[in-house]
Scaffold this motif. Structure first.
Motif, PDB file in Angstrom:
ATOM      1  N   GLU A  26      11.935  43.245  83.738  1.00 40.99           N
ATOM      2  CA  GLU A  26      12.823  44.342  83.335  1.00 40.99           C
ATOM      3  C   GLU A  26      13.631  44.858  84.531  1.00 40.99           C
ATOM      4  OE1 GLU A  26      12.468  48.907  81.695  1.00 40.99           O
ATOM      5  OE2 GLU A  26      10.937  47.472  81.090  1.00 40.99           O
ATOM      6  N   ILE A  27      12.973  45.041  85.663  1.00 44.21           N
ATOM      7  CA  ILE A  27      13.665  45.532  86.852  1.00 44.21           C
ATOM      8  C   ILE A  27      14.651  44.492  87.367  1.00 44.21           C
ATOM      9  CG2 ILE A  27      13.341  46.279  89.251  1.00 44.21           C
ATOM     10  CD1 ILE A  27      10.636  47.528  88.294  1.00 44.21           C
ATOM     11  N   ALA A  28      14.266  43.217  87.345  1.00 45.55           N
ATOM     12  CA  ALA A  28      15.159  42.148  87.790  1.00 45.55           C
ATOM     13  C   ALA A  28      16.393  42.061  86.895  1.00 45.55           C
ATOM     14  CB  ALA A  28      14.419  40.811  87.823  1.00 45.55           C
ATOM     15  N   LYS A  29      16.210  42.193  85.598  1.00 45.63           N
ATOM     16  CA  LYS A  29      17.342  42.157  84.666  1.00 45.63           C
ATOM     17  C   LYS A  29      18.301  43.310  84.949  1.00 45.63           C
ATOM     18  CE  LYS A  29      18.575  42.377  79.804  1.00 45.63           C
ATOM     19  NZ  LYS A  29      18.163  42.811  78.489  1.00 45.63           N
ATOM     20  N   GLY A  30      17.752  44.481  85.194  1.00 41.43           N
ATOM     21  CA  GLY A  30      18.596  45.627  85.520  1.00 41.43           C
ATOM     22  C   GLY A  30      19.375  45.423  86.804  1.00 41.43           C
ATOM     23  N   ALA A  31      18.746  44.828  87.811  1.00 41.80           N
ATOM     24  CA  ALA A  31      19.435  44.549  89.075  1.00 41.80           C
ATOM     25  C   ALA A  31      20.563  43.548  88.863  1.00 41.80           C
ATOM     26  CB  ALA A  31      18.444  44.039  90.116  1.00 41.80           C
ATOM     27  N   LYS A  32      20.313  42.537  88.037  1.00 36.91           N
ATOM     28  CA  LYS A  32      21.358  41.544  87.730  1.00 36.91           C
ATOM     29  C   LYS A  32      22.558  42.216  87.079  1.00 36.91           C
ATOM     30  CE  LYS A  32      21.668  39.366  83.956  1.00 36.91           C
ATOM     31  NZ  LYS A  32      21.955  38.622  82.765  1.00 36.91           N
ATOM     32  N   GLU A  33      22.283  43.107  86.165  1.00 40.41           N
ATOM     33  CA  GLU A  33      23.367  43.750  85.421  1.00 40.41           C
ATOM     34  C   GLU A  33      24.095  44.811  86.233  1.00 40.41           C
ATOM     35  OE1 GLU A  33      21.285  45.070  81.940  1.00 40.41           O
ATOM     36  OE2 GLU A  33      21.183  43.039  81.112  1.00 40.41           O
ATOM     37  N   ASN A  34      23.437  45.374  87.252  1.00 39.46           N
ATOM     38  CA  ASN A  34      23.998  46.532  87.925  1.00 39.46           C
ATOM     39  C   ASN A  34      24.313  46.362  89.403  1.00 39.46           C
ATOM     40  OD1 ASN A  34      23.997  48.464  85.671  1.00 39.46           O
ATOM     41  ND2 ASN A  34      21.802  48.048  85.698  1.00 39.46           N
ATOM     42  N   CYS A  35      24.120  45.182  89.965  1.00 38.89           N
ATOM     43  CA  CYS A  35      24.527  45.037  91.363  1.00 38.89           C
ATOM     44  C   CYS A  35      26.058  45.022  91.404  1.00 38.89           C
ATOM     45  CB  CYS A  35      23.891  43.809  92.025  1.00 38.89           C
ATOM     46  SG  CYS A  35      24.781  42.254  91.892  1.00 38.89           S
ATOM     47  N   PRO A  36      26.649  45.580  92.456  1.00 37.45           N
ATOM     48  CA  PRO A  36      28.108  45.672  92.513  1.00 37.45           C
ATOM     49  C   PRO A  36      28.841  44.344  92.377  1.00 37.45           C
ATOM     50  CG  PRO A  36      27.145  47.118  94.150  1.00 37.45           C
ATOM     51  CD  PRO A  36      26.007  46.317  93.557  1.00 37.45           C
ATOM     52  N   VAL A  37      28.296  43.262  92.914  1.00 42.26           N
ATOM     53  CA  VAL A  37      28.981  41.976  92.801  1.00 42.26           C
ATOM     54  C   VAL A  37      28.952  41.481  91.357  1.00 42.26           C
ATOM     55  CG1 VAL A  37      28.972  39.551  93.536  1.00 42.26           C
ATOM     56  CG2 VAL A  37      28.714  41.373  95.234  1.00 42.26           C
ATOM     57  N   SER A  38      27.819  41.648  90.663  1.00 42.44           N
ATOM     58  CA  SER A  38      27.783  41.276  89.239  1.00 42.44           C
ATOM     59  C   SER A  38      28.865  42.020  88.473  1.00 42.44           C
ATOM     60  CB  SER A  38      26.423  41.615  88.619  1.00 42.44           C
ATOM     61  OG  SER A  38      25.407  40.767  89.075  1.00 42.44           O
ATOM     62  N   GLY A  39      29.047  43.291  88.796  1.00 50.15           N
ATOM     63  CA  GLY A  39      30.053  44.099  88.114  1.00 50.15           C
ATOM     64  C   GLY A  39      31.475  43.630  88.357  1.00 50.15           C
ATOM     65  N   ALA A  40      31.693  42.933  89.473  1.00 52.32           N
ATOM     66  CA  ALA A  40      33.030  42.439  89.794  1.00 52.32           C
ATOM     67  C   ALA A  40      33.347  41.120  89.087  1.00 52.32           C
ATOM     68  CB  ALA A  40      33.166  42.241  91.305  1.00 52.32           C
ATOM     69  N   PHE A  41      32.325  40.446  88.572  1.00 55.01           N
ATOM     70  CA  PHE A  41      32.511  39.141  87.944  1.00 55.01           C
ATOM     71  C   PHE A  41      32.743  39.293  86.440  1.00 55.01           C
ATOM     72  CE2 PHE A  41      29.568  36.864  91.244  1.00 55.01           C
ATOM     73  CZ  PHE A  41      30.587  36.889  92.173  1.00 55.01           C
ATOM     74  N   SER A  42      33.684  38.497  85.906  1.00 52.52           N
ATOM     75  CA  SER A  42      33.927  38.516  84.460  1.00 52.52           C
ATOM     76  C   SER A  42      33.372  37.267  83.782  1.00 52.52           C
ATOM     77  CB  SER A  42      35.427  38.624  84.184  1.00 52.52           C
ATOM     78  OG  SER A  42      36.117  37.518  84.731  1.00 52.52           O
ATOM     79  N   PHE A  43      32.713  36.410  84.543  1.00 51.80           N
ATOM     80  CA  PHE A  43      32.151  35.190  83.969  1.00 51.80           C
ATOM     81  C   PHE A  43      30.656  35.368  83.703  1.00 51.80           C
ATOM     82  CE2 PHE A  43      32.961  34.693  88.545  1.00 51.80           C
ATOM     83  CZ  PHE A  43      31.672  34.662  89.040  1.00 51.80           C
ATOM     84  N   GLU A  44      30.065  34.361  83.080  1.00 52.00           N
ATOM     85  CA  GLU A  44      28.652  34.414  82.690  1.00 52.00           C
ATOM     86  C   GLU A  44      27.739  34.497  83.919  1.00 52.00           C
ATOM     87  OE1 GLU A  44      25.342  31.733  80.244  1.00 52.00           O
ATOM     88  OE2 GLU A  44      27.337  30.902  80.619  1.00 52.00           O
TER      89      GLU A  44
END
Length: 137
Positions: free
Chosen positions: A110-128
């Motif tokens: 659960e914590i890892a999934k949240g980090a994936k969704e909320n790290c700033p670089v993930s937020g900059a990406f529009s791909f999968e």
């Protein structure tokens, strides 16, 4: 906060070459070329740099989130594979191996999934973005 990098390119796309320099100079006139991007040439390339940025950002965000949840990670190791298909970046695949004492796999996932969704670089990406996370016992 602002960070910068500079790219210099000389020549045609196939025969030319360039170099990259970052503000910190960790990359200091680091070579890149058509071959380092699309074949096995010496130097770096934009996709490799995106992979490093994503792996690093996600891992730091996960460390923060685990610490805030009361867990102290012993080791977090993340690989990011950036996929380029038909001239377009289409995916970042994160693979995480972690050693975190006293955490259940459900809490960890659960914590890892949240980090994936909320790290700033993930937020900059529009791909999968995918994540495969494993917890060492």
């Amino acid at each position: 906060m602002k960070r910068k990098a500079t790219a210099v390119w000389n020549g045609t796309v196939k025969e030319g070459q360039g170099h990259l320099t970052t503000q910190s100079t960790v990359l200091n006139q680091t070579q890149y070329s058509f071959n380092s991007r699309f074949a096995d040439g010496i130097g770096t390339n934009p996709e490799e740099l995106l992979a490093a940025a994503h792996a690093g950002c996600f891992t730091m965000k996960l460390s923060l989130d685990l610490t805030e949840a009361g867990f102290t990670p012993e080791k977090l190791q993340t690989e990011s594979i950036i996929s380029l298909d038909n001239g377009k970046i289409v995916k970042s695949e994160l693979t995480l191996e972690a050693t975190v004492p006293n955490i259940s796999d459900d809490q960890f996932q659960e914590i890892a999934k949240g980090a994936k969704e909320n790290c700033p670089v993930s937020g900059a990406f529009s791909f999968e973005i995918t994540l495969t996370a494993s917890l060492a016992q």
